[in-house]
Design a protein around this motif. Structure first.
Motif, PDB file in Angstrom:
ATOM      1  N   GLU A   1       0.806  -1.218   0.000  1.00  0.00           N
ATOM      2  CA  GLU A   1       0.000   0.000   0.000  1.00  0.00           C
ATOM      3  C   GLU A   1       0.839   1.268   0.000  1.00  0.00           C
ATOM      4  N   LEU A   2       2.040   1.228   0.573  1.00  0.00           N
ATOM      5  CA  LEU A   2       2.882   2.412   0.633  1.00  0.00           C
ATOM      6  C   LEU A   2       3.788   2.558  -0.590  1.00  0.00           C
ATOM      7  N   ASP A   3       3.794   1.591  -1.477  1.00  0.00           N
ATOM      8  CA  ASP A   3       4.539   1.683  -2.730  1.00  0.00           C
ATOM      9  C   ASP A   3       3.893   2.792  -3.571  1.00  0.00           C
ATOM     10  N   PRO A   4       4.670   3.779  -4.014  1.00  0.00           N
ATOM     11  CA  PRO A   4       4.090   4.888  -4.782  1.00  0.00           C
ATOM     12  C   PRO A   4       3.312   4.428  -6.021  1.00  0.00           C
ATOM     13  N   GLU A   5       3.735   3.363  -6.658  1.00  0.00           N
ATOM     14  CA  GLU A   5       3.032   2.847  -7.837  1.00  0.00           C
ATOM     15  C   GLU A   5       1.649   2.314  -7.472  1.00  0.00           C
ATOM     16  N   VAL A   6       1.488   1.837  -6.238  1.00  0.00           N
ATOM     17  CA  VAL A   6       0.217   1.261  -5.792  1.00  0.00           C
ATOM     18  C   VAL A   6      -0.659   2.315  -5.128  1.00  0.00           C
ATOM     19  N   HIS A   7      -0.099   3.082  -4.194  1.00  0.00           N
ATOM     20  CA  HIS A   7      -0.943   4.005  -3.419  1.00  0.00           C
ATOM     21  C   HIS A   7      -1.536   5.090  -4.303  1.00  0.00           C
ATOM     22  N   HIS A   8      -0.958   5.319  -5.462  1.00  0.00           N
ATOM     23  CA  HIS A   8      -1.540   6.260  -6.420  1.00  0.00           C
ATOM     24  C   HIS A   8      -2.984   5.881  -6.757  1.00  0.00           C
ATOM     25  N   TYR A   9      -3.276   4.581  -6.786  1.00  0.00           N
ATOM     26  CA  TYR A   9      -4.610   4.092  -7.132  1.00  0.00           C
ATOM     27  C   TYR A   9      -5.516   3.899  -5.916  1.00  0.00           C
TER      28      TYR A   9
END
Length: 60
Positions: free
Chosen positions: A27-35
């Motif tokens: 969830e804290l990965d920028p690629e993921v939390h963007h969504y």
């Protein structure tokens, strides 16, 4: 309530405490939390909220 649903290729189960760190990393990965989030969550605050959420639904 069904605890586990299994198919040939997938197993779905309730979250548990051992999932917390991996889930937070995802969830804290920028690629993921963007969504998921409108803005980047505070990691410490998000971990505490996630743990409390697991407790509310009956941490296993």
């Amino acid at each position: 309530m069904v605890d586990v649903i299994e198919t040939e290729r997938l197993t779905l189960r309730s979250r548990n405490e051992s999932d917390l760190e991996a889930n937070l990393m995802m969830e804290l990965d920028p690629e993921v939390h963007h969504y998921i989030f409108s803005s980047a969550p505070d990691p410490v605050e998000h971990k505490a909220e996630s743990f409390l959420g697991l407790q509310r639904v009956g941490l296993k």
